[in-house]
Write a protein that holds these residues in place. Structure first.
Motif, mmCIF file in Angstrom:
data_model
loop_
_atom_site.group_PDB
_atom_site.id
_atom_site.type_symbol
_atom_site.label_atom_id
_atom_site.label_comp_id
_atom_site.label_asym_id
_atom_site.label_seq_id
_atom_site.Cartn_x
_atom_site.Cartn_y
_atom_site.Cartn_z
ATOM 1 N N SER A 1 0.822 -1.208 0.000
ATOM 2 C CA SER A 1 0.000 0.000 0.000
ATOM 3 C C SER A 1 0.856 1.257 0.000
ATOM 4 C CB SER A 1 -0.925 -0.008 1.222
ATOM 5 O OG SER A 1 -1.657 1.183 1.313
ATOM 6 N N LEU A 2 1.920 1.239 0.818
ATOM 7 C CA LEU A 2 2.800 2.404 0.923
ATOM 8 C C LEU A 2 3.484 2.710 -0.399
ATOM 9 C CD1 LEU A 2 4.393 4.548 2.541
ATOM 10 C CD2 LEU A 2 6.028 2.729 3.118
ATOM 11 N N ILE A 3 4.027 1.691 -1.036
ATOM 12 C CA ILE A 3 4.724 1.899 -2.299
ATOM 13 C C ILE A 3 3.748 2.371 -3.376
ATOM 14 C CG2 ILE A 3 6.035 0.765 -4.134
ATOM 15 C CD1 ILE A 3 7.583 1.361 -1.541
ATOM 16 N N ALA A 4 2.545 1.852 -3.372
ATOM 17 C CA ALA A 4 1.547 2.286 -4.354
ATOM 18 C C ALA A 4 1.240 3.769 -4.187
ATOM 19 C CB ALA A 4 0.277 1.451 -4.217
ATOM 20 N N ARG A 5 1.034 4.197 -2.921
ATOM 21 C CA ARG A 5 0.726 5.612 -2.681
ATOM 22 C C ARG A 5 1.931 6.495 -3.011
ATOM 23 N NH1 ARG A 5 -1.264 3.598 2.222
ATOM 24 N NH2 ARG A 5 0.350 4.735 3.380
ATOM 25 N N THR A 6 3.115 6.050 -2.649
ATOM 26 C CA THR A 6 4.320 6.838 -2.910
ATOM 27 C C THR A 6 4.565 6.966 -4.405
ATOM 28 O OG1 THR A 6 5.292 6.067 -0.830
ATOM 29 C CG2 THR A 6 6.777 7.035 -2.447
ATOM 30 N N THR A 7 4.430 5.851 -5.112
ATOM 31 C CA THR A 7 4.626 5.865 -6.560
ATOM 32 C C THR A 7 3.620 6.790 -7.232
ATOM 33 O OG1 THR A 7 5.462 3.596 -6.518
ATOM 34 C CG2 THR A 7 4.683 4.432 -8.631
ATOM 35 N N SER A 8 2.404 6.796 -6.725
ATOM 36 C CA SER A 8 1.382 7.672 -7.284
ATOM 37 C C SER A 8 1.759 9.138 -7.119
ATOM 38 C CB SER A 8 0.036 7.393 -6.612
ATOM 39 O OG SER A 8 -0.968 8.244 -7.118
ATOM 40 N N ARG A 9 2.287 9.486 -5.943
ATOM 41 C CA ARG A 9 2.721 10.871 -5.712
ATOM 42 C C ARG A 9 3.849 11.266 -6.663
ATOM 43 N NH1 ARG A 9 1.241 13.725 -1.189
ATOM 44 N NH2 ARG A 9 -0.062 12.620 0.326
ATOM 45 N N VAL A 10 4.832 10.384 -6.804
ATOM 46 C CA VAL A 10 5.956 10.688 -7.687
ATOM 47 C C VAL A 10 5.476 10.803 -9.134
ATOM 48 C CG1 VAL A 10 8.179 9.877 -8.550
ATOM 49 C CG2 VAL A 10 7.608 9.577 -6.137
ATOM 50 N N ALA A 11 4.618 9.891 -9.552
ATOM 51 C CA ALA A 11 4.096 9.937 -10.925
ATOM 52 C C ALA A 11 3.340 11.234 -11.182
ATOM 53 C CB ALA A 11 3.193 8.731 -11.173
ATOM 54 N N ASP A 12 2.574 11.689 -10.198
ATOM 55 C CA ASP A 12 1.866 12.959 -10.345
ATOM 56 C C ASP A 12 2.843 14.099 -10.561
ATOM 57 O OD1 ASP A 12 -0.576 11.734 -10.076
ATOM 58 O OD2 ASP A 12 -0.846 12.261 -7.956
ATOM 59 N N ARG A 13 3.948 14.082 -9.806
ATOM 60 C CA ARG A 13 4.944 15.149 -9.966
ATOM 61 C C ARG A 13 5.553 15.112 -11.362
ATOM 62 N NH1 ARG A 13 4.701 19.430 -6.458
ATOM 63 N NH2 ARG A 13 4.327 18.673 -4.327
ATOM 64 N N PHE A 14 5.857 13.911 -11.864
ATOM 65 C CA PHE A 14 6.412 13.801 -13.214
ATOM 66 C C PHE A 14 5.426 14.356 -14.240
ATOM 67 C CE2 PHE A 14 9.748 11.028 -11.650
ATOM 68 C CZ PHE A 14 10.760 11.195 -12.588
ATOM 69 N N ALA A 15 4.164 14.060 -14.048
ATOM 70 C CA ALA A 15 3.154 14.497 -15.009
ATOM 71 C C ALA A 15 2.901 15.997 -14.943
ATOM 72 C CB ALA A 15 1.854 13.734 -14.772
ATOM 73 N N GLU A 16 3.012 16.567 -13.741
ATOM 74 C CA GLU A 16 2.614 17.957 -13.532
ATOM 75 C C GLU A 16 3.767 18.952 -13.569
ATOM 76 O OE1 GLU A 16 0.768 17.700 -9.754
ATOM 77 O OE2 GLU A 16 -0.924 16.469 -10.450
ATOM 78 N N THR A 17 5.011 18.482 -13.457
ATOM 79 C CA THR A 17 6.154 19.396 -13.392
ATOM 80 C C THR A 17 6.258 20.206 -14.677
ATOM 81 O OG1 THR A 17 7.393 17.975 -11.878
ATOM 82 C CG2 THR A 17 8.661 19.547 -13.188
ATOM 83 N N ALA A 18 6.232 21.510 -14.527
ATOM 84 C CA ALA A 18 6.210 22.392 -15.689
ATOM 85 C C ALA A 18 7.560 23.004 -16.010
ATOM 86 C CB ALA A 18 5.185 23.515 -15.472
ATOM 87 N N GLN A 19 8.538 22.863 -15.103
ATOM 88 C CA GLN A 19 9.876 23.395 -15.343
ATOM 89 C C GLN A 19 10.861 22.567 -14.513
ATOM 90 O OE1 GLN A 19 8.844 27.463 -14.186
ATOM 91 N NE2 GLN A 19 10.105 27.237 -12.335
ATOM 92 N N PRO A 20 12.147 22.619 -14.839
ATOM 93 C CA PRO A 20 13.102 21.717 -14.184
ATOM 94 C C PRO A 20 13.383 22.022 -12.725
ATOM 95 C CG PRO A 20 14.226 23.186 -15.714
ATOM 96 C CD PRO A 20 12.764 23.369 -15.948
ATOM 97 N N ALA A 21 13.058 23.198 -12.252
ATOM 98 C CA ALA A 21 13.253 23.533 -10.839
ATOM 99 C C ALA A 21 12.176 24.521 -10.417
ATOM 100 C CB ALA A 21 14.644 24.121 -10.599
ATOM 101 N N SER A 22 11.940 24.608 -9.105
ATOM 102 C CA SER A 22 10.844 25.450 -8.625
ATOM 103 C C SER A 22 11.158 26.935 -8.691
ATOM 104 C CB SER A 22 10.508 25.076 -7.180
ATOM 105 O OG SER A 22 11.573 25.458 -6.300
ATOM 106 N N GLY A 23 12.449 27.272 -8.659
ATOM 107 C CA GLY A 23 12.827 28.678 -8.628
ATOM 108 C C GLY A 23 12.869 29.262 -7.233
#
Length: 490
Positions: A15-37
């Protein structure tokens, strides 16, 4: 109760890995630039606000915090606007393998801790030495190119000392390593760690573009011997960090073989050419090296860390063997990798490359490296055709060195813009480029290791570079005018 991964927590782990992987995948999908600034001050405040000394907050809360603290402000190498250093997006099969090796937590130092893992690593080393052209070579995985280079030069030192009759304390100060100014900094660092003399690294002249001149090497070896020094190794580079050029390996091998000197090839960057469908010939001559460094976490698109030292003669690795009764006693016939490695406890990083090769094939990996080299060539053409930019030499791999040259800007003014442009882009987080110094002058550097980056992506980066340079040049002009006005009124 400790939150350990055991048979009783298998469902919690799932369960933990599934939730963690989901969070990371969301970041990959949503990241709009290489750093936050976010500024360093802001990031330091966020880090300092975490109470690491207090009571635990539970795994779900800790993972949520990491999402908000780290993932929100990470530097994303997969983003097409990241073009700074030798960092690559990673192959998905390798990421899957990373999760496996982290969970099982294998250590491949001894056979009784790894069993099939040791055999798999040895099979990969056999494959890699075959790529390099070693008929019966050997090697071991390492943490990175710096460790691989250190290991190689340690072996070269021991081989040189073995044929000298004087005591080690007298012989070591006489040893020298020959390399160019473009060689990786780890060559000098290794000389320091190996106890060599302060002047042990002799700089060999290059062709003006970073490639070692065989004639200059021959002359340098003659001069070193005449001065009573003992050449223990020549370090040839297959992919210099800045220019991305390759030393003439076959011609350097001619010199080293004639002189009886150990030739080490640092192919940390260019090692991906070993499996290139179109450019393997650029490494012709590497099969005549005594040792080779390859960084799989560069041009093989593996997660950090994944590197190896390869040797042509398996017996060379015995110089670093050390036996302990509790770990790898002399009488033990098990295939213990600690007998070859500078490390003891060591991750099963070979699993990542194994899964990648099974999923994609070596040609598939090499084709990705060919793509980024093709892109760099096209970007070089783009820069060369732009009147506002200056191309600083051509690469054989995937770096592009250039300067901005606004109308009327002197060379000194162009140089002054380099650090400012890099800083402006970094602080915005919109695009990341690197800076370096070539022939005494600063310049900007693009390192292209993302096969999904397009020419239009790089064109956008160059546009940001020119905009930043124009803004900085305007600010400088305004400041100069203000100073002139102040002086006039005074």
């Amino acid at each position: 109760m400790p939150e350990l991964l055991t048979s009783s927590t298998a469902d919690v782990y799932r369960s933990l890995i599934a939730r963690t992987t989901s969070r990371v995948a969301d970041r990959f999908a949503e990241t709009a630039q290489p750093a936050s600034g976010a500024s360093r001050v802001e990031l330091q405040q966020l880090v300092d606000a975490v109470d690491l000394a207090g009571s635990g907050i539970g795994t779900p809360s800790a993972i949520r915090e990491i999402d908000e603290l780290f993932l929100a402000h990470a530097v994303w190498f997969h983003h097409p606007m990241y073009a700074a250093h030798l960092n690559c997006p990673v192959a998905l099969p390798a990421v899957a393998a990373e999760s496996v090796l982290a969970a099982v937590n294998t250590s491949v130092d001894t056979y009784d801790q790894s069993a099939v893992g040791t055999l798999m690593e040895r099979r990969l080393i056999e494959l890699a030495t075959g790529w390099a052209g070693f008929a019966a070579g050997d090697g071991v995985f390492t943490s990175g190119g710096t460790q691989s280079n250190l290991h190689a030069l340690f072996l070269a030192r021991e081989a040189a000392l073995a044929v000298l009759s004087s005591p080690r304390s007298e012989a070591i100060p006489r040893l020298v390593v020959l390399a160019t100014a473009s060689s990786h900094f780890s060559v000098g660092k290794s000389a320091l760690l190996l106890g060599l003399a302060e002047d042990a690294v002799i700089e060999v002249a290059d062709d003006g573009e970073g490639r070692m001149l065989p004639s200059a090497l021959d002359a340098a070896l003659t001069a070193a011997s005449a001065a009573g020094r003992v050449p223990m190794a020549v370090v040839a580079t297959a992919g210099t960090t800045d220019r991305g050029v390759i030393d003439p390996l076959a011609l350097l091998a001619d010199v080293c073989e004639t002189r009886g000197v150990w030739m080490h090839v640092d192919a940390a960057y260019g090692g991906g050419l070993l499996v290139s469908p179109r450019r393997r010939h650029l490494l012709d001559g590497i099969e005549r090296a005594r040792s080779v460094t390859v960084d799989f976490h560069k041009s093989f698109f593996q997660p950090v860390s994944s590197s190896a030292i390869l040797v042509r003669e398996p017996r060379d690795l015995a110089a670093g063997a050390w036996h302990a009764d509790y770990l790898n006693p002399v009488e033990n016939e098990e295939p213990n990798q600690v007998d070859k490695s500078l490390q003891t406890t060591r991750r099963f990083d070979a699993l990542k490359l194994w899964v990648t090769l099974r999923a994609m094939g070596a040609d598939g990996v090499g084709a990705l490296f060919d793509e980024v080299i093709d892109l760099a060539a096209s970007v070089g053409d783009l820069v060369e055709a732009d009147p506002d930019l200056e191309l600083v030499g051509r690469t054989q791999l995937s770096t592009v060195l250039f300067r901005v040259r606004p109308d009327g800007a002197s060379p000194a003014a162009q140089d002054a813009l380099v650090a400012g442009v890099r800083r402006v882009l970094f602080e915005s987080g919109r695009a990341l480029v690197a800076k370096t110094v070539i022939d005494g002058r600063p310049c900007l550097k693009l390192t292209l290791l993302n096969p999904e980056t397009t020419l239009d992506d790089v064109r956008a980066i160059l546009g940001m570079v020119k905009d930043a340079a124009a803004a900085l040049a305007g600010m400088s002009a305004d400041l100069d005018d203000a100073l002139v006005g102040a002086e006039a009124s005074a």
